[in-house]
Design an enzyme around this catalytic site. Structure first.
Site, PDB file in Angstrom:
ATOM      1  N   THR A  31       8.478   5.757   3.487  1.00 31.29           N
ATOM      2  CA  THR A  31       9.125   6.341   2.164  1.00 31.29           C
ATOM      3  C   THR A  31       8.997   7.829   1.689  1.00 31.29           C
ATOM      4  O   THR A  31       7.709   8.083   1.773  1.00 31.29           O
ATOM      5  CB  THR A  31       8.672   5.405   1.142  1.00 31.29           C
ATOM      6  N   ASN A  81       4.144  -5.873   3.804  1.00 35.28           N
ATOM      7  CA  ASN A  81       3.441  -4.880   2.533  1.00 35.28           C
ATOM      8  C   ASN A  81       3.943  -5.273   1.018  1.00 35.28           C
ATOM      9  O   ASN A  81       3.953  -4.497   0.252  1.00 35.28           O
ATOM     10  CB  ASN A  81       4.100  -3.486   2.822  1.00 35.28           C
ATOM     11  N   TYR A  93       6.584  -6.674  -0.029  1.00 38.05           N
ATOM     12  CA  TYR A  93       8.110  -6.684  -0.874  1.00 38.05           C
ATOM     13  C   TYR A  93       8.685  -8.109  -0.805  1.00 38.05           C
ATOM     14  O   TYR A  93       7.949  -8.956  -0.275  1.00 38.05           O
ATOM     15  CB  TYR A  93       8.695  -5.460  -0.190  1.00 38.05           C
ATOM     16  N   ASN A 115      -0.140  -4.294  -2.502  1.00 38.74           N
ATOM     17  CA  ASN A 115       0.821  -4.892  -3.242  1.00 38.74           C
ATOM     18  C   ASN A 115       0.711  -6.342  -3.808  1.00 38.74           C
ATOM     19  O   ASN A 115       1.360  -6.984  -4.313  1.00 38.74           O
ATOM     20  CB  ASN A 115       2.390  -4.825  -2.934  1.00 38.74           C
ATOM     21  N   HIS A 118      12.248  -5.316   6.483  1.00 37.55           N
ATOM     22  CA  HIS A 118      10.811  -5.336   6.252  1.00 37.55           C
ATOM     23  C   HIS A 118      10.172  -6.276   5.690  1.00 37.55           C
ATOM     24  O   HIS A 118      10.500  -6.970   4.768  1.00 37.55           O
ATOM     25  CB  HIS A 118      11.009  -4.018   5.248  1.00 37.55           C
TER      26      HIS A 118
HETATM   27  C1  LIG Z   1       4.204   8.371   3.500  1.00 33.14           C
HETATM   28  C2  LIG Z   1       4.266   7.151   3.745  1.00 33.14           C
HETATM   29  C3  LIG Z   1       5.266   6.347   3.368  1.00 33.14           C
HETATM   30  C4  LIG Z   1       5.366   5.127   4.052  1.00 33.14           C
HETATM   31  N1  LIG Z   1       6.466   4.291   3.772  1.00 33.14           N
HETATM   32  C5  LIG Z   1       6.507   3.019   4.373  1.00 33.14           C
HETATM   33  C6  LIG Z   1       8.051   2.311   4.231  1.00 33.14           C
HETATM   34  O1  LIG Z   1       8.823   2.834   3.487  1.00 33.14           O
HETATM   35  N2  LIG Z   1       8.037   1.166   5.041  1.00 33.14           N
HETATM   36  C7  LIG Z   1       7.099   0.573   5.741  1.00 33.14           C
HETATM   37  O2  LIG Z   1       6.876  -0.500   6.233  1.00 33.14           O
HETATM   38  N3  LIG Z   1       5.769   1.539   5.850  1.00 33.14           N
HETATM   39  C8  LIG Z   1       5.605   2.592   5.399  1.00 33.14           C
HETATM   40  N4  LIG Z   1       4.495   3.223   5.572  1.00 33.14           N
HETATM   41  C9  LIG Z   1       3.808   2.870   6.413  1.00 33.14           C
HETATM   42  C10 LIG Z   1       3.707   3.609   7.801  1.00 33.14           C
HETATM   43  O3  LIG Z   1       4.893   2.880   8.408  1.00 33.14           O
HETATM   44  C11 LIG Z   1       2.463   3.159   8.800  1.00 33.14           C
HETATM   45  O4  LIG Z   1       2.319   1.624   9.019  1.00 33.14           O
HETATM   46  C12 LIG Z   1       1.320   3.744   8.408  1.00 33.14           C
HETATM   47  O5  LIG Z   1       1.374   5.203   7.976  1.00 33.14           O
HETATM   48  C13 LIG Z   1       0.127   3.463   9.378  1.00 33.14           C
HETATM   49  O6  LIG Z   1       0.614   4.334  10.586  1.00 33.14           O
HETATM   50  P1  LIG Z   1      -0.258   5.874  11.002  1.00 33.14           P
HETATM   51  O7  LIG Z   1      -1.705   5.416  11.041  1.00 33.14           O
HETATM   52  O8  LIG Z   1       0.391   6.186  12.519  1.00 33.14           O
HETATM   53  O9  LIG Z   1       0.419   6.911   9.861  1.00 33.14           O
HETATM   54  C14 LIG Z   1       4.397   4.569   4.966  1.00 33.14           C
HETATM   55  C15 LIG Z   1       3.240   5.606   5.081  1.00 33.14           C
HETATM   56  C16 LIG Z   1       3.378   6.801   4.864  1.00 33.14           C
HETATM   57  C17 LIG Z   1       2.100   7.636   5.167  1.00 33.14           C
END
Ligand SMILES: Cc1cc2nc3c(=O)[nH]c(=O)nc-3n(C[C@H](O)[C@H](O)[C@H](O)COP(=O)(O)O)c2cc1C
Length: 355
Positions: free
Chosen positions: A28, A178, A180, A235, A175
């Site tokens: 997001t 998390n 939702y 959440n 999705h």
């Molecule tokens: C800025 C940001 C926004 C995120 N928004 C979502 C999202 O919209 N949907 C989702 O399933 N996970 C979201 N996540 C989680 C990421 O998809 C991911 O699971 C998380 O960053 C861990 O992976 P990484 O260690 O490679 O960053 C978000 C993470 C970040 C950093």
């Protein structure tokens, strides 16, 4: 090393050919005012088209599922036209892109719903607050969906999946993680229903599996992925037996030809990846704090088929090339994660530009 066990080798996931096993995790970014994707969004995703698969930020499949500031939707013609800019730009650079369908359920606020009340399995507010245009506000008490309404909400996943294809996407990711709406249904503290949508694991998973089925019927299972993380508490959801929940979901989806099952990274109290691997027969995508060594090891050992990278992809538009060559990574700037403009969005340098 055979191709099937090489992070940088092409693969086929469901109906989609990908050029490597490196995916961009859904993130997001709150940069689509009016819920309509724009040219800046297109540039951001096109910069990251070297991913085997891009999964977009959480996108609202139905007006009743809106939440958060300036996140995009996929339920009207303007949004379809906006997304066409994104998918066109990604495809022009040889990329593949799925849209993540995120109905926020109770993680919303009347401010995002024209004064309406968010919906949820039960009338239980999540602990904590949500950031609105007027600052932080406590999560409101949602309205419990009537049993007769639920099939209509599930059907919005099918409609959004059809619109996704119209908008040029290669597929959709439901999705289910998390906290939702689908994850609220899975939860043992957010879902206290006593009808066929609550209680047993099979009942709590009925909404999520229905959403996947609706999308699969609309566009074919090979273009539908699912993201879950039973047991995670983000959440304010909870699950008294997350291993049983994941086993049920993965088993139910076996033999359906789904594009993939995607586990959100994080600390699980049980062997989530092992359960997913054993109970599900399609491609498995793992996530969470990966670097090249861990990603290569998990692909080489067959623990995963694809690895998704979140913050590293946010900060490195050319992440696959950097992983392949062992180049240094740009550090993500957390201050610009959620909202703002081009800064911290499309100005992270690629290697050639950084040199
Ligand atoms: C800025 C940001 C926004 C995120 N928004 C979502 C999202 O919209 N949907 C989702 O399933 N996970 C979201 N996540 C989680 C990421 O998809 C991911 O699971 C998380 O960053 C861990 O992976 P990484 O260690 O490679 O960053 C978000 C993470 C970040 C950093």
């Amino acid at each position: 090393m055979t191709d099937a066990h090489n992070l940088f080798a092409p693969a086929r996931i469901g109906d989609v050919d990908v050029k490597n096993r490196i995916a961009m995790a859904p993130m997001t970014r709150n940069r689509s005012p009016g819920a309509v994707p724009n040219e800046l969004n297109a540039l951001y995703y096109a910069q990251r088209a070297s991913a085997g698969l891009i999964i977009t930020e959480g996108t609202t499949p139905d007006a009743g599922g809106r939440g958060y500031i300036d996140i995009p939707g996929l339920y009207d013609a303007a949004q379809v036209a906006g997304w066409r800019k994104v998918t066109g730009a990604v495809h022009a650079k040889g990329g593949r892109i799925f849209v993540q369908l995120m109905h926020t359920g109770r993680i919303s606020h009347p401010d995002f719903l024209d004064g309406g009340t968010p919906v949820a399995p039960s009338a239980i507010a999540a602990a904590g607050a949500i950031f609105t245009k007027e600052g932080q506000k406590p999560h409101p008490v949602p309205r419990a969906l009537a049993a007769e309404e639920i099939p209509g909400v599930i059907a919005t996943y099918g409609r959004a999946a059809r619109l996704a294809i119209e908008a040029g996407f290669d597929g959709v990711e439901v999705h289910g993680a998390n906290g939702y709406l689908p994850s609220q249904f899975l939860s043992t503290n957010a879902n206290l229903r006593t009808d066929e949508w609550g209680g047993s694991v099979a009942n709590r998973a009925r909404f999520l599996l229905g959403a996947v089925e609706a999308a699969a019927r609309a566009i074919g299972a090979g273009r539908v992925g699912l993201r879950v993380n039973p047991g995670a508490t983000f959440n304010d959801v909870a699950d008294t037996d997350p291993a049983a929940t994941l086993t049920h979901i993965a088993t139910a989806l076996k033999g359906q030809g789904l594009a993939y099952l995607h586990l959100v990274g994080g600390a699980y109290s049980y062997d989530a990846a092992g359960i997913a691997r054993r109970s599900f027969d399609g491609p498995l995508m793992l996530n969470g704090g990966y670097d090249r060594a861990r990603a290569e090891a998990d692909i080489a050992s067959g623990r995963a088929d694809i690895i998704s990278f979140g913050s590293a992809f946010l900060a490195n538009p050319d992440l696959p090339e950097r992983l392949r060559t062992g180049a240094q990574l740009n550090a993500p700037d957390t201050a610009t994660f959620y909202g703002g403009n081009a800064k911290g969005y499309v100005d992270y340098p690629a290697l050639a530009a950084a040199a």
